[in-house]
Design a protein around this motif. Structure first.
Motif, mmCIF file in Angstrom:
data_model
loop_
_atom_site.group_PDB
_atom_site.id
_atom_site.type_symbol
_atom_site.label_atom_id
_atom_site.label_comp_id
_atom_site.label_asym_id
_atom_site.label_seq_id
_atom_site.Cartn_x
_atom_site.Cartn_y
_atom_site.Cartn_z
ATOM 1 N N ALA A 291 0.813 -1.282 0.093
ATOM 2 C CA ALA A 291 0.122 0.017 0.048
ATOM 3 C C ALA A 291 0.821 1.114 0.018
ATOM 4 O O ALA A 291 0.560 2.292 -0.771
ATOM 5 N N VAL A 292 1.806 1.217 0.859
ATOM 6 C CA VAL A 292 2.866 2.201 0.818
ATOM 7 C C VAL A 292 3.687 2.429 -0.536
ATOM 8 O O VAL A 292 3.450 3.577 -0.970
ATOM 9 N N LYS A 293 3.995 1.597 -0.881
ATOM 10 C CA LYS A 293 4.529 1.587 -2.365
ATOM 11 C C LYS A 293 3.758 2.124 -3.401
ATOM 12 O O LYS A 293 4.252 2.967 -4.298
ATOM 13 N N GLY A 294 2.672 1.489 -3.275
ATOM 14 C CA GLY A 294 1.453 1.872 -4.691
ATOM 15 C C GLY A 294 1.220 3.391 -4.579
ATOM 16 O O GLY A 294 1.165 4.018 -5.415
ATOM 17 N N LEU A 295 1.054 3.989 -3.108
ATOM 18 C CA LEU A 295 0.962 5.331 -3.155
ATOM 19 C C LEU A 295 2.190 6.223 -3.381
ATOM 20 O O LEU A 295 1.985 7.202 -4.277
ATOM 21 N N VAL A 296 3.186 5.895 -2.900
ATOM 22 C CA VAL A 296 4.537 7.029 -3.154
ATOM 23 C C VAL A 296 4.896 6.558 -4.439
ATOM 24 O O VAL A 296 5.637 7.595 -5.204
ATOM 25 N N GLY B 278 2.001 10.260 -4.998
ATOM 26 C CA GLY B 278 3.043 10.202 -4.218
ATOM 27 C C GLY B 278 3.691 11.597 -3.671
ATOM 28 O O GLY B 278 3.840 12.097 -2.855
ATOM 29 N N PRO B 279 4.197 12.509 -4.917
ATOM 30 C CA PRO B 279 4.843 13.644 -4.521
ATOM 31 C C PRO B 279 3.836 14.620 -3.804
ATOM 32 O O PRO B 279 4.454 15.500 -3.192
ATOM 33 N N TYR B 280 2.639 14.577 -3.901
ATOM 34 C CA TYR B 280 1.494 15.424 -3.405
ATOM 35 C C TYR B 280 1.326 14.991 -1.981
ATOM 36 O O TYR B 280 0.437 15.774 -1.255
ATOM 37 N N THR B 281 1.606 13.610 -1.431
ATOM 38 C CA THR B 281 1.118 13.195 -0.104
ATOM 39 C C THR B 281 2.367 13.521 0.792
ATOM 40 O O THR B 281 1.994 13.744 1.920
ATOM 41 N N SER C 176 13.282 3.031 2.134
ATOM 42 C CA SER C 176 12.961 4.528 1.715
ATOM 43 C C SER C 176 13.415 4.519 0.332
ATOM 44 O O SER C 176 14.481 4.112 0.146
ATOM 45 N N ILE C 177 12.563 5.153 -0.717
ATOM 46 C CA ILE C 177 13.154 5.544 -1.822
ATOM 47 C C ILE C 177 13.015 7.106 -2.009
ATOM 48 O O ILE C 177 12.052 7.678 -1.674
ATOM 49 N N PRO C 178 13.906 7.806 -2.836
ATOM 50 C CA PRO C 178 13.574 9.122 -3.095
ATOM 51 C C PRO C 178 12.268 9.319 -3.984
ATOM 52 O O PRO C 178 12.321 8.314 -4.880
ATOM 53 N N VAL C 179 11.596 10.307 -3.753
ATOM 54 C CA VAL C 179 10.355 10.396 -4.434
ATOM 55 C C VAL C 179 10.462 12.115 -5.140
ATOM 56 O O VAL C 179 10.329 12.830 -4.309
ATOM 57 N N PRO C 180 10.648 11.887 -6.518
ATOM 58 C CA PRO C 180 10.749 13.134 -7.093
ATOM 59 C C PRO C 180 9.568 14.273 -7.069
ATOM 60 O O PRO C 180 8.463 13.545 -7.409
ATOM 61 N N HIS C 181 9.532 15.347 -6.726
ATOM 62 C CA HIS C 181 8.168 16.232 -7.075
ATOM 63 C C HIS C 181 8.422 17.041 -8.030
ATOM 64 O O HIS C 181 9.613 17.958 -8.384
ATOM 65 N N ALA D 236 13.487 19.733 -3.796
ATOM 66 C CA ALA D 236 13.023 19.176 -2.717
ATOM 67 C C ALA D 236 13.670 17.853 -2.098
ATOM 68 O O ALA D 236 13.578 17.089 -3.148
ATOM 69 N N ARG D 237 13.933 17.776 -1.033
ATOM 70 C CA ARG D 237 14.505 16.248 -0.677
ATOM 71 C C ARG D 237 13.139 15.670 -0.111
ATOM 72 O O ARG D 237 12.675 15.601 1.125
ATOM 73 N N MET D 238 12.707 14.494 -0.645
ATOM 74 C CA MET D 238 11.481 13.772 -0.414
ATOM 75 C C MET D 238 11.754 12.328 -0.429
ATOM 76 O O MET D 238 12.402 11.798 -1.444
ATOM 77 N N LYS D 239 11.372 11.611 0.421
ATOM 78 C CA LYS D 239 11.768 10.263 0.583
ATOM 79 C C LYS D 239 10.211 9.478 0.998
ATOM 80 O O LYS D 239 9.539 10.149 1.678
#
Length: 122
Positions: free
Chosen positions: A8-13, A19-22, A48-53, A59-62
């Motif tokens: 579920a986490v993987k599917g969202l991010v 993902g980037p907006y959550t 954890s993986i980087p999630v580009p916005h 922005a540093r997002m993971k």
């Protein structure tokens, strides 16, 4: 259960429209260090993986790391762990799950917690 939470986490991010907006940006290096330290004392089910916005490329997002630990290891999970982190705490029973959730809320204050188990246990 751990696989379901991780998926579920993987599917969202990994969804570029969600993902980037959550997730929020990580402002402090201490946040990353805190999560890395917690990972050393758990079994990591989903790292954890980087999630580009797309609107904020610097922005540093993971994504949250999903970590599994035992209820007895309270030093590992029963504290505030600011950062993209999610603890799955293995317990013996639904009664223990509810007792630990109540204890954590009483001792730590506001928190987000989910208790899972067979419906007949609640």
């Amino acid at each position: 259960m751990v696989a379901g939470i991780s998926n579920a986490v993987k599917g969202l991010v990994e969804n570029p429209k969600m993902g980037p907006y959550t997730l929020g940006a990580i402002q402090n290096d201490l946040t990353v260090s805190r999560v890395d330290e917690a990972k050393k004392h758990t079994t990591v089910a989903l790292d954890s993986i980087p999630v580009p916005h797309p609107e904020f490329p610097d922005a540093r997002m993971k994504s949250p790391v999903v970590m599994v630990t035992d209820a007895a290891d309270t030093a590992v999970w029963m504290h505030e762990c600011f950062g993209p982190a999610l603890f799955v705490v293995k317990t013996e029973s639904s009664a223990q799950r509810l007792e630990l959730a109540a204890r954590a809320a009483t001792e730590l204050g506001a928190m987000t917690c989910l208790c899972f188990g067979p419906a007949t246990h609640f």
